[in-house]
Write a protein that holds these residues in place. Structure first.
Motif, PDB file in Angstrom:
ATOM      1  N   SER A 181       6.085  69.177  97.396  1.00 55.96           N
ATOM      2  CA  SER A 181       6.420  70.032  96.259  1.00 55.96           C
ATOM      3  C   SER A 181       7.629  69.488  95.505  1.00 55.96           C
ATOM      4  CB  SER A 181       6.682  71.458  96.747  1.00 55.96           C
ATOM      5  OG  SER A 181       7.094  72.291  95.690  1.00 55.96           O
ATOM      6  N   LEU A 182       8.636  69.025  96.283  1.00 53.71           N
ATOM      7  CA  LEU A 182       9.833  68.469  95.645  1.00 53.71           C
ATOM      8  C   LEU A 182       9.500  67.212  94.856  1.00 53.71           C
ATOM      9  CD1 LEU A 182      12.563  68.927  98.395  1.00 53.71           C
ATOM     10  CD2 LEU A 182      12.421  70.092  96.198  1.00 53.71           C
ATOM     11  N   GLU A 183       8.615  66.381  95.419  1.00 56.09           N
ATOM     12  CA  GLU A 183       8.225  65.166  94.705  1.00 56.09           C
ATOM     13  C   GLU A 183       7.557  65.519  93.387  1.00 56.09           C
ATOM     14  OE1 GLU A 183       5.773  62.956  97.343  1.00 56.09           O
ATOM     15  OE2 GLU A 183       7.431  62.291  98.621  1.00 56.09           O
ATOM     16  N   GLN A 184       6.705  66.563  93.431  1.00 52.80           N
ATOM     17  CA  GLN A 184       6.055  66.982  92.195  1.00 52.80           C
ATOM     18  C   GLN A 184       7.084  67.524  91.201  1.00 52.80           C
ATOM     19  OE1 GLN A 184       3.055  69.815  93.349  1.00 52.80           O
ATOM     20  NE2 GLN A 184       1.743  68.288  94.326  1.00 52.80           N
ATOM     21  N   ILE A 185       8.023  68.343  91.744  1.00 51.05           N
ATOM     22  CA  ILE A 185       9.054  68.905  90.871  1.00 51.05           C
ATOM     23  C   ILE A 185       9.922  67.797  90.285  1.00 51.05           C
ATOM     24  CG2 ILE A 185      11.127  70.339  90.822  1.00 51.05           C
ATOM     25  CD1 ILE A 185       9.813  72.123  92.913  1.00 51.05           C
ATOM     26  N   SER A 187       9.124  64.649  89.958  1.00 49.49           N
ATOM     27  CA  SER A 187       8.328  63.873  89.006  1.00 49.49           C
ATOM     28  C   SER A 187       8.247  64.602  87.669  1.00 49.49           C
ATOM     29  CB  SER A 187       6.924  63.648  89.570  1.00 49.49           C
ATOM     30  OG  SER A 187       6.107  62.979  88.634  1.00 49.49           O
ATOM     31  N   GLN A 188       8.030  65.920  87.749  1.00 51.18           N
ATOM     32  CA  GLN A 188       7.947  66.709  86.520  1.00 51.18           C
ATOM     33  C   GLN A 188       9.281  66.710  85.784  1.00 51.18           C
ATOM     34  OE1 GLN A 188       6.670  70.734  87.170  1.00 51.18           O
ATOM     35  NE2 GLN A 188       6.921  71.339  85.035  1.00 51.18           N
ATOM     36  N   ARG A 189      10.375  66.938  86.568  1.00 53.38           N
ATOM     37  CA  ARG A 189      11.701  66.960  85.950  1.00 53.38           C
ATOM     38  C   ARG A 189      12.049  65.596  85.361  1.00 53.38           C
ATOM     39  NH1 ARG A 189      10.758  71.504  86.356  1.00 53.38           N
ATOM     40  NH2 ARG A 189      11.999  73.198  87.282  1.00 53.38           N
ATOM     41  N   THR A 190      11.684  64.534  86.100  1.00 57.09           N
ATOM     42  CA  THR A 190      11.954  63.185  85.607  1.00 57.09           C
ATOM     43  C   THR A 190      11.234  62.933  84.296  1.00 57.09           C
ATOM     44  OG1 THR A 190      12.238  62.373  87.873  1.00 57.09           O
ATOM     45  CG2 THR A 190      11.831  60.730  86.149  1.00 57.09           C
ATOM     46  N   GLN A 191       9.970  63.374  84.258  1.00 53.43           N
ATOM     47  CA  GLN A 191       9.201  63.216  83.027  1.00 53.43           C
ATOM     48  C   GLN A 191       9.833  64.005  81.887  1.00 53.43           C
ATOM     49  OE1 GLN A 191       5.110  64.306  83.456  1.00 53.43           O
ATOM     50  NE2 GLN A 191       4.533  63.697  81.397  1.00 53.43           N
ATOM     51  N   SER A 196      13.259  64.119  77.157  1.00 52.83           N
ATOM     52  CA  SER A 196      14.480  64.600  76.514  1.00 52.83           C
ATOM     53  C   SER A 196      15.372  63.438  76.116  1.00 52.83           C
ATOM     54  CB  SER A 196      15.237  65.548  77.450  1.00 52.83           C
ATOM     55  OG  SER A 196      14.465  66.685  77.752  1.00 52.83           O
ATOM     56  N   LEU A 197      15.463  62.432  77.031  1.00 53.59           N
ATOM     57  CA  LEU A 197      16.287  61.255  76.733  1.00 53.59           C
ATOM     58  C   LEU A 197      15.741  60.505  75.534  1.00 53.59           C
ATOM     59  CD1 LEU A 197      18.625  59.401  77.479  1.00 53.59           C
ATOM     60  CD2 LEU A 197      17.104  58.229  79.081  1.00 53.59           C
ATOM     61  N   GLU A 198      14.403  60.361  75.488  1.00 51.44           N
ATOM     62  CA  GLU A 198      13.796  59.672  74.354  1.00 51.44           C
ATOM     63  C   GLU A 198      14.072  60.432  73.062  1.00 51.44           C
ATOM     64  OE1 GLU A 198       9.712  59.330  75.366  1.00 51.44           O
ATOM     65  OE2 GLU A 198       9.998  57.655  76.758  1.00 51.44           O
TER      66      GLU A 198
END
Length: 455
Positions: A181-185, A187-191, A196-198
């Motif tokens: 679940s954390l990996e998904q979160i 990954s989602q947050r990273t995306q 946001s950075l872009e």
């Protein structure tokens, strides 16, 4: 303990099912061993609720019915004496369960319908606390031997080990699910952060472009304003000279030109020509200043400079300016500082800083002083030009390096001195420039590399 019981205990203790975390398999192994070793009819596992108000049968092995998972729950309210005995966390050994003080409560509703006569309940402990019991039952009278009671206690401890294994497996599964679940979160947050950075980078790029256009607009407006004045005067003076010359020609052709008129017209034309030349020269000077602010330094050659010799040479060339504004210059430059830089641009920077201090820093006749100091760090060196003048307002500090910003435009200042300094230091000299007030005036501090990075 009889050798047979010890052998069975040894086999169960080494059984891999106990530590796999599968409680159903552990139930079967342990309860089957009990009925086999003790010759009893029934064995079951009961687990207490967290508040010990009730107890539920999780597994039952009956030699006649083979009912593995019965739906049986006992409550403290219905069987208070039995639960009070469990609170003591001791073995309940009942040869005749119908008359035993702790188990007689079960006689009508439980023992009689199932034809149970003898009972042995031994506590199951997990993490040092009692969590349930192993209940051993027999349909005929059985006198429980001490080694049988000890045997049952050992099996209850082994069951506690099975509970630990089950708990460990459950925690591991939950941890794996949590990690997934954390990996998904993540990954989602990273995306989301990447997006946001872009967006921020795009916004920053747009803002930079907007600021560039705004700066370019201010620069063009400033250039137009600065050049328009001398060119306007030159055009006006030239027009006046043309009109005077035309008038002179008309008088000459009409044979009406007198000596006095010729002399006056000549003086007027000479004055106009002088004004044209002066203002055109001012325009040329302005254009040269603009060119300097955009200098790239590609034609410059880096060289090693000994500051204790180089800076006094610059000051010598500024002697007339210092004398004009009655400013005393003081040097605080160690003898051993040698740096790599561009001599002409560095001299230009220092000259402009001294000129700027002389023109803008002082507004009283008190002793005026400029202190030029240098210091050496590991990979950089610092040059400070400090005055004991009036200092600067917050607005002046903020806008000091802005092109065409000046507080002395009425005195002929163009507002390009510090802009030139900033451009030369930031780009060509590869350093940083800071401007700040002190207790006695204002200081311009340059931080420059000891060795330049050259292409």
């Amino acid at each position: 303990m009889l050798a047979n019981l010890q052998h069975i205990l040894s086999q169960i203790s080494r059984n891999p099912d106990i530590d796999k975390g599968d409680l159903m398999a552990s139930n079967r192994v342990i309860l089957s061993a009990i009925n086999q070793a003790l010759g009893t009819d029934r064995a079951s596992v009961w687990l207490l609720s967290d508040d010990h108000s009730q107890m539920h049968c999780t597994y039952l092995l009956d030699c006649e019915t083979h009912l593995a998972e019965p739906d049986i729950t006992l409550t403290r309210h219905n069987f208070p004496r039995y639960f009070a005995a469990l609170d003591e966390e001791r073995n309940i050994v009942a040869e005749d369960a119908h008359t035993h003080p702790y188990t007689s409560e079960f006689s009508i509703d439980y023992l009689t319908p199932l034809q149970i006569f003898s009972m042995l309940d031994t506590p199951i402990r997990h993490h040092g606390e009692m969590v349930g019991i192993i209940c051993i039952e027999h349909r005929v009278t059985k006198k429980w031997r001490d080694d049988e009671v000890v045997f049952a206690g050992f099996l209850a401890d082994i069951y506690g080990r099975a509970l630990s294994a089950s708990e460990r497996i459950r925690y591991q599964t939950e941890l794996e699910q949590l990690n997934s679940s954390l990996e998904q979160i993540i990954s989602q947050r990273t995306q989301e952060l990447t997006q946001s950075l872009e967006q921020l980078q795009q916004t920053q790029h747009r803002l930079i472009e907007v600021e560039k256009m705004a700066s370019l607009g201010r620069l063009v407006s400033g250039i137009a304003h600065e050049i328009n004045t001398p060119l306007g005067v030159a055009v006006t003076a030239n027009s006046h000279a043309q009109a005077t010359l035309l008038e002179l020609e008309q008088l000459f052709h009409a044979n009406q030109l007198t000596r006095q008129q010729f002399s006056q017209s000549g003086s007027t034309i000479k004055h106009s020509i002088t004004m044209v030349n002066a203002n055109l020269q001012r325009a040329v000077d302005l254009v040269n200043s603009f060119k300097q602010t955009a200098t790239t330094g590609t034609e410059q050659q880096a060289e090693w400079l000994q500051l204790s010799r180089f800076i006094p040479q610059v000051l010598t060339s500024m002697a007339s300016v210092l004398q004009q504004y009655q400013v005393q210059a003081e040097l605080q430059v160690p003898e051993d500082i040698e740096v790599q830089s561009y001599a002409s641009p560095l001299a230009t920077v220092l000259t402009r800083l001294i000129e700027n201090a002389c023109i803008h820093a002082f507004d009283t006749p008190e002793p005026r002083q400029i202190v030029i100091s240098a210091s050496l760090n590991k990979h950089s060196w610092q040059l400070d030009v400090a005055d004991n003048g009036r200092g600067m307002t917050e607005d002046e500090l903020t806008r000091a390096f802005e092109p065409f910003f000046t507080t002395r435009r009425s005195d002929g200042a163009k507002g390009l001195g510090l802009t030139l300094v900033f451009n030369l230091v930031s780009h060509l000299l590869q350093g940083e420039v800071r401007l700040f007030n002190t207790d006695k005036g204002c200081t311009v501090s340059l931080t420059l590399p000891v060795t330049l990075v050259t292409a």
